[in-house]
Design a protein around this motif. Sequence first.
Motif, PDB file in Angstrom:
ATOM      1  N   GLY A 436      43.251  36.934  48.678  1.00 39.36           N
ATOM      2  CA  GLY A 436      42.248  36.307  49.516  1.00 39.36           C
ATOM      3  C   GLY A 436      41.208  35.585  48.686  1.00 39.36           C
ATOM      4  N   GLU A 437      40.209  35.045  49.353  1.00 41.26           N
ATOM      5  CA  GLU A 437      39.158  34.314  48.652  1.00 41.26           C
ATOM      6  C   GLU A 437      38.391  35.208  47.688  1.00 41.26           C
ATOM      7  OE1 GLU A 437      38.531  31.072  48.620  1.00 41.26           O
ATOM      8  OE2 GLU A 437      40.326  30.847  49.855  1.00 41.26           O
ATOM      9  N   ASP A 438      38.333  36.515  47.993  1.00 44.90           N
ATOM     10  CA  ASP A 438      37.633  37.443  47.104  1.00 44.90           C
ATOM     11  C   ASP A 438      38.494  37.905  45.942  1.00 44.90           C
ATOM     12  OD1 ASP A 438      39.450  38.970  48.472  1.00 44.90           O
ATOM     13  OD2 ASP A 438      37.999  40.455  49.194  1.00 44.90           O
ATOM     14  N   GLY A 439      39.740  37.402  45.860  1.00 43.11           N
ATOM     15  CA  GLY A 439      40.630  37.770  44.773  1.00 43.11           C
ATOM     16  C   GLY A 439      41.449  39.011  45.034  1.00 43.11           C
ATOM     17  N   ARG A 440      41.146  39.734  46.101  1.00 43.59           N
ATOM     18  CA  ARG A 440      41.876  40.978  46.367  1.00 43.59           C
ATOM     19  C   ARG A 440      43.250  40.668  46.947  1.00 43.59           C
ATOM     20  NH1 ARG A 440      38.840  45.267  45.556  1.00 43.59           N
ATOM     21  NH2 ARG A 440      36.565  45.035  45.490  1.00 43.59           N
TER      22      ARG A 440
END
Length: 866
Positions: A436-440
């Motif tokens: 996702g955008e948060d890298g997760r």
Amino acid sequence: MLRTDALDRLPVRDCLPALTDALDGHGTAVLCAPPGTGKTTLVPLHLAGLLGPAGAHPPARRVLVAEPRRLAARSAARRMAWLLGEEPGGTVGYTVRGDRRAGRRTRVEVVTTGVLLQRLQRDQELGGVDVVLLDECHERHLDADTALAFLLDVRAALRPGLRIVAASATQDSDAWARLLATHDEATDAPVVQGAGRPFPVEARHAAPPAAVRPSHGTWVDPALLRHVAATVRRALTEVEAGDVLCFLPGLGEIGRVAGLLEGCGAEVLQLHGRAPASVQDAVLRGGGTGGADGGTGGAAERRVILATSVAESSLTVPGVRSVVDSGLARESRTDHARGLGALTTVRVSRAASAQRQGRAGREAPGVVYRCWAPAEDAGRPKWPSPEIAVADLTAFALHAAAWGEPDAAGLALPDAPPPGAMAAARETLRAVGAAGEDGRVTERGTRMARMGVHPRLARALLDGAPRVGVRAAAEAVALLSEEPPRDYGDDLADALRTARRGRDAYGARWAAEVRRLRAALRAADGTDGRDAGPEADHEQGGPVDPRQAAGLIAALAHPERVAAARGGRSWLMAGGTRAECPDGSPLRGAGWLAVAVADRPVGSPAARVRLAAAIDEATAREAAAALRQESEEVRWDPDRGDVVAARTERLGALELSVRPLERPGPQALRAAVLDGLRREGTGLLRWTRDSRALRERLAFLHRELGAPWPEVSERALLARADEWLGAVANRAGLARTDAGDVLRGLLPWAEGEAARLDALAPERVEVPSGSRVRVDYAAEQPVLAVKLQELFGWQETPRIADGRVPLLVHLLSPAGRPAAVTGDLAGFWREGYRAVRAELRGRYPRHAWPEDPLSALPTRRVNPRR
């Protein structure tokens, strides 16, 4: 039956008690032992309790040995099984991609580091495993570094009883000991030195007789390869017994040197990761095997093994008494900006050179021939480049994200990943839906991490299977996961047909990988379970075209490499890089390509297509849909040299369609014109003689008086273009804009100085004859060019800019040529006039040449004829 005689000859046996004590007391240990001492084979058997009766040896444990290469994993398992008097698959087994021989009885299992990573993603506790031995840590493969970091996490958080051994053939133990420190006490792991008993190896430098051109990219000077072949022949002559092991950077060089060794009197074998199993077995068995694929001779008592760096460590090649080291190795490099990888030839490190040398002294005294001058030793790097510093980190980033460390900051890695490479990797994961955008990691990303292929290929498999069927998708992905041999060609569809025939070692590996991928896809539940072959019906009822299926999978894996034709042999990829196919390629003439494998040769602006499929525009649009952009553009087109106002559809850098905009906004038009003006300069305006002269006058005043007179250089005018440019919509509007009006608009009207322009920098100056002569301001000092006779009686040089600057007077002959140049008229009349009069009066008798020019009347006329 335990082969105790062979086990007793392995030097590492002496350090087994120390290793046992280290693991019992600390749980982790670093084992340093030279190649060939038994650390890969004897140590795992000891740790598993397989070397003798209980009580005298460690209790029965299940041991996992991780090797960096498939060839090494199979070889180690075969050797350990032989030492136990068994075949692989019983007490000792192995698992590599596409090949598994292990079962319930297996106590020692050898796996590749890639397989170990997959197991850790499925089962973080690594249930049932008591000890993990990571072999050849010094080679610094990215999978090995990652697996070790994960194992240390598991030991710290989940299984403190899990034992970890980092085995290295080089003496870089301190760094590994710090890395394996316990989390609670922060004490370094014990280092166990396996003092081997290698035989002495004599080093002989065999520098080429003539200068060799440096390698670049994958190119190696043929002169060096001829010298290497000659050195192999020398080794066969000077070293009376045993085999010759020759290290070369890659498969191409191995093939060329093999050709140069025809008739050398020895069997020539080619050892590399893609070598057929028969050749690998022949090399590892030793002795005069003869008749194996890849050899250039028949059965022979002596052998020449041409090998890549795969034979530096992990493998024992029996019978070797001499080593020929070309001094070169091949490493991968990644251009993260373009998403392209390339192999490059580098000088082998000193550590790797020592590893290669050691191969000659495993069984008896030996000789190493180094194909470079002794003076070059000091200039070689100490260690090889860690893969994490130069590789594509997309797969690593997915593993880290799936592990719960999206930025990898909490992982115990020997070297931190480069920030730029990690940023590029995370962007790719977001693009394929793995993060996702948060890298997760996403749920889809978790499934992708367990599939055992690069995230791009996992995306192609998941998204392509519903479109072309599970089998067709798995076949194409298998072909992309391990690049096929060069003789398969560069057409992906042709290569797929060749692999299906399965007539070589690659075809067998490919078929096994297809089976594995189909199983992985079903396990990941990425499809509805249907399995369609290339002839099966499509979801919508139509047959699946194998060529289009291969092209769709390649395009899904690398949407930024979808490419549109730009001429007969050139394409532009959606990522913005130009790509070219070699002469004779069947891909020539294709309007669209899905480029699966490409690299960028050193110094080349274009990528070289190694494997691609011809596709149509519809497939390109479908696969690269995330790159599609539609925008209203009002811009300056450098090719047309004018404003373009259009609705444009693009796939990345590829322009798909352009439709004119009916009513572009005036502000957008003016902004585009400004851009064009700044690109091409003020020459786009209408410049008359008067406007150019005005610019020169203003430049003079700015230079001599400064503010408030404006700077009118090209740079300054363009910097203020937004101030003086009116409502202009295109190039024609610029051409109608009078530059003189622009300049007059910049005059210092507010300060009241503009009215003094003609006084400070007059356009013309009246001379004694009554003529109004134009002043030329183009030079550093303004010039007044006037016929000499018109200045009779004018004693003082005229001055401008409030008297600060004298004009430079060009006194012209009757023919209009300078007869004299002066800034001091009085001095000229006094000292220079006589010489000019004497020279010219005879040539121009009808003109006035008075003896006293100060008292003569100025005139523009000539004397009448008599």
